[in-house]
Design a protein around this motif. Structure first.
Motif, PDB file in Angstrom:
ATOM      1  N   GLY A 129     -24.354 -10.476   4.639  1.00  0.00           N
ATOM      2  CA  GLY A 129     -22.997 -10.388   4.130  1.00  0.00           C
ATOM      3  C   GLY A 129     -21.935 -11.019   5.005  1.00  0.00           C
ATOM      4  O   GLY A 129     -20.757 -11.008   4.653  1.00  0.00           O
ATOM      5  N   GLN A 131     -19.984 -14.189   7.253  1.00  0.00           N
ATOM      6  CA  GLN A 131     -19.584 -15.570   6.967  1.00  0.00           C
ATOM      7  C   GLN A 131     -20.729 -16.522   7.313  1.00  0.00           C
ATOM      8  O   GLN A 131     -20.982 -17.496   6.597  1.00  0.00           O
ATOM      9  CB  GLN A 131     -18.333 -15.943   7.770  1.00  0.00           C
ATOM     10  N   THR A 374     -21.150 -15.272  -3.593  1.00  0.00           N
ATOM     11  CA  THR A 374     -20.900 -14.685  -2.270  1.00  0.00           C
ATOM     12  C   THR A 374     -19.442 -14.257  -2.091  1.00  0.00           C
ATOM     13  O   THR A 374     -19.148 -13.364  -1.286  1.00  0.00           O
ATOM     14  CB  THR A 374     -21.276 -15.687  -1.155  1.00  0.00           C
ATOM     15  N   HIS A 375     -18.542 -14.870  -2.842  1.00  0.00           N
ATOM     16  CA  HIS A 375     -17.126 -14.512  -2.759  1.00  0.00           C
ATOM     17  C   HIS A 375     -16.858 -13.054  -3.132  1.00  0.00           C
ATOM     18  O   HIS A 375     -15.887 -12.451  -2.672  1.00  0.00           O
ATOM     19  CB  HIS A 375     -16.314 -15.442  -3.678  1.00  0.00           C
ATOM     20  N   GLN A 376     -17.741 -12.465  -3.925  1.00  0.00           N
ATOM     21  CA  GLN A 376     -17.550 -11.083  -4.382  1.00  0.00           C
ATOM     22  C   GLN A 376     -18.021 -10.044  -3.363  1.00  0.00           C
ATOM     23  O   GLN A 376     -17.823  -8.853  -3.562  1.00  0.00           O
ATOM     24  CB  GLN A 376     -18.292 -10.869  -5.709  1.00  0.00           C
ATOM     25  N   GLY A 377     -18.659 -10.505  -2.292  1.00  0.00           N
ATOM     26  CA  GLY A 377     -19.040  -9.569  -1.239  1.00  0.00           C
ATOM     27  C   GLY A 377     -20.466  -9.059  -1.356  1.00  0.00           C
ATOM     28  O   GLY A 377     -21.162  -9.280  -2.356  1.00  0.00           O
ATOM     29  N   GLU A 379     -21.865  -5.922  -1.553  1.00  0.00           N
ATOM     30  CA  GLU A 379     -22.263  -4.871  -2.497  1.00  0.00           C
ATOM     31  C   GLU A 379     -22.471  -5.435  -3.903  1.00  0.00           C
ATOM     32  O   GLU A 379     -23.423  -5.084  -4.600  1.00  0.00           O
ATOM     33  CB  GLU A 379     -21.224  -3.747  -2.511  1.00  0.00           C
TER      34      GLU A 379
END
Length: 520
Positions: A129, A131, A374-377, A379
């Protein structure tokens, strides 16, 4: 007359044997799915553990050989006669090779693969998770769908195109080996075995893709219209698609496959544009630049990860080795199809077009859709990956216009399904018709039904896992054939250049002596 009879008998034997072998495998998967699943898993474990290095080394050799040919003395030789011109425009050519070469896989893995690396970074190189994990997700997605992947198609497509279009040999895999084993053996039992391996690898590779497409189309229909995700629905999807792609294949290249491929490419660009508009554009731009940079810096190390063969063999088997086997299994069909549409192009033009343009397109695709995921994180990524076929639609649901995007995606999936299958049906018809570039309708229909039958059997035998393992097993012997094709191609290219040089010197000497005689 006698040779013609022998050739017809050979073609019938190859056709009947290949149909019987694949039908038997399909029946095995339908009536004893657990048994086929266990057998595929055992073979998968053995090949990954003992021969994982072979897949990795082979594909790297294919790529470096292709790069060498771009700068070689043979780069300006044409695939056809010296005065020949390309049969299709650059746009149509690219559309057909892109639709045949990547197809459903781009949509199936476009979100799922970057998310997988985001959650479980390769080789434990980053924290989940983070960068760094997001950057790794693009680097390895670019790697798996980049130059190494397309090198398989470029190498084998070039070999088929050179021997068929320039040398005038039949469009069969066995024809490539005439410089090594001679024409008699290429038309005999050895040649038959080579062609049978090519057919089996082709059908297994396309069946894997059809299975993945069926799973994802079903997932999309479930999210859009609450269609249940069941084997019954998946059987219906396969049956409907089979009717469509057989119809397209019967219509031929210009009326069926070319038009569908161009429509596919236009629809893909449309979907890509929408994704860019609704997504974080700056993050996408940064991701593309950083991803290409990381891909270039780790190009050789990722391609030959000897350090990971022991401690990370499971990850390599599930990702890199699976992909390399997938590309190899697809190579006879995609390579032959690309050869069929590449009349009049030079060796340099062919390799540059097949290697670099689709690679760039794949990078843009994975960057755009990977960043959307991946922008949504972390979880959301974990939730999306609870079902890989559904991951794409789960992520799209977080963005505006999700209904439109999902609808266009399902439509695109279906058309990709059709274009991949009708291209492979066309090629399988060529393989079992003695290399005839325009196989009969009967052959194309038979192969359309057979490959759909196998896709269904593999789905019943265990879904995604069995589809992947069957692919790796089928690709192993064909990797050996591809390595030998390098030897055959180089032998023939050298002989042609030597012959041309000798003729040129002879002509110059003749001109010189003729001039001297006239002066005297």
């Amino acid at each position: 007359m006698f040779e013609l009879i022998i050739e017809r008998i050979r073609n019938k034997v190859v056709f009947i044997l290949s149909i019987l072998i694949i039908s038997a495998t399909s029946l095995w998967g339908i009536f004893s799915p657990d048994s086929l699943g266990k057998m595929a898993s055992s073979a998968f474990g053995f090949l990954v553990t003992r021969f994982g290095w072979f897949y990795l080394l082979s594909v790297s050799i294919f790529l470096f050989f292709c790069i060498y040919l771009i700068f070689s003395p043979y780069r300006n030789l044409k695939l056809g006669q010296d005065e020949s011109k390309p049969q299709f425009s650059n746009f149509s050519w690219f559309a057909m090779l892109f639709s045949a070469g990547m197809a459903i896989g781009l949509i199936f893995w476009g979100v799922a693969e970057p998310l997988s690396h985001f959650i479980n970074p390769p080789y434990g190189l980053a924290e989940a998770g983070s960068q760094k994990a997001a950057e790794l997700s693009l680097r390895f997605s670019f790697f798996h769908w980049g130059l190494h992947a397309w090198a398989n198609y470029a190498l084998f497509g070039l070999a088929i195109a050179y021997f068929q279009l320039r040398k005038g040999y039949p469009g069969l895999v066995s024809s490539i080996f005439i410089p090594i084993i001679g024409e008699r053996h290429a038309k005999g039992i050895i040649g038959m075995l080579i062609d049978l391996l090519a057919i089996f690898a082709t059908v297994t590779g396309i069946a894997t893709d059809l299975g993945l497409g069926t799973l994802q189309i079903n997932s999309g229909l479930n999210m859009l219209y609450n269609v249940p995700e069941t084997r019954t629905v998946q059987v219906i999807i396969i049956l409907v698609a089979t009717v469509c792609f057989i119809t397209s294949a019967v219509k031929g290249l210009d009326k069926g496959i070319k038009k569908l491929s161009v429509f596919n490419l236009v629809l893909s660009i449309f979907l890509l544009v929408i994704a860019v508009v609704i997504g974080p554009q700056l993050e996408m731009a940064k991701g593309l630049i950083k991803g290409i940079q990381d891909y270039g810096l780790h190009f050789i190390g990722d391609g030959l990860p000897w350090f990971a063969l022991k401690d990370h063999s499971e990850w390599l088997g599930n990702w890199t080795i699976f992909y390399w086997a997938w590309w190899i299994a697809w190579t006879p069909f995609v390579g032959t199809f690309i050869a069929r549409i590449s009349w009049g192009r030079t060796i340099k033009e062919f390799i540059l077009g097949v290697l670099f343009i689709p690679t760039l397109g794949s990078m843009v695709w994975f960057c755009v859709f990977g960043v959307l995921g991946t922008h949504q994180g972390l979880e959301v990524a974990k939730t999306a990956l609870t079902s890989i076929p559904t991951a794409y639609f789960t992520i799209m649901d977080w963005y505006p216009l999700s209904g439109l995007i999902s609808f266009v995606t399902v439509l695109l999936l279906f058309i990709f399904f059709v274009t991949s299958a009708d291209s492979s049906t066309f090629v399988l018809g060529i393989y079992t018709s003695g290399g005839n570039p325009n196989p009969s309708t009967k052959k194309k229909v038979a192969w359309g039904v057979t490959q759909s039958f196998l896709a269904l059997a593999l789905l019943l035998a265990g879904g995604l896992e069995v589809l992947q393992t069957a692919n790796i097993v089928a690709a192993f012997p064909f990797a050996i054939i591809m390595l030998l094709s390098i030897v055959a191609l180089m032998k023939s290219l050298r002989e042609e250049v030597v012959t041309c040089t000798t003729k040129l010197k002879t002509n110059k000497l003749s001109s010189y002596y003729l001039t001297k005689k006239q002066d005297t």
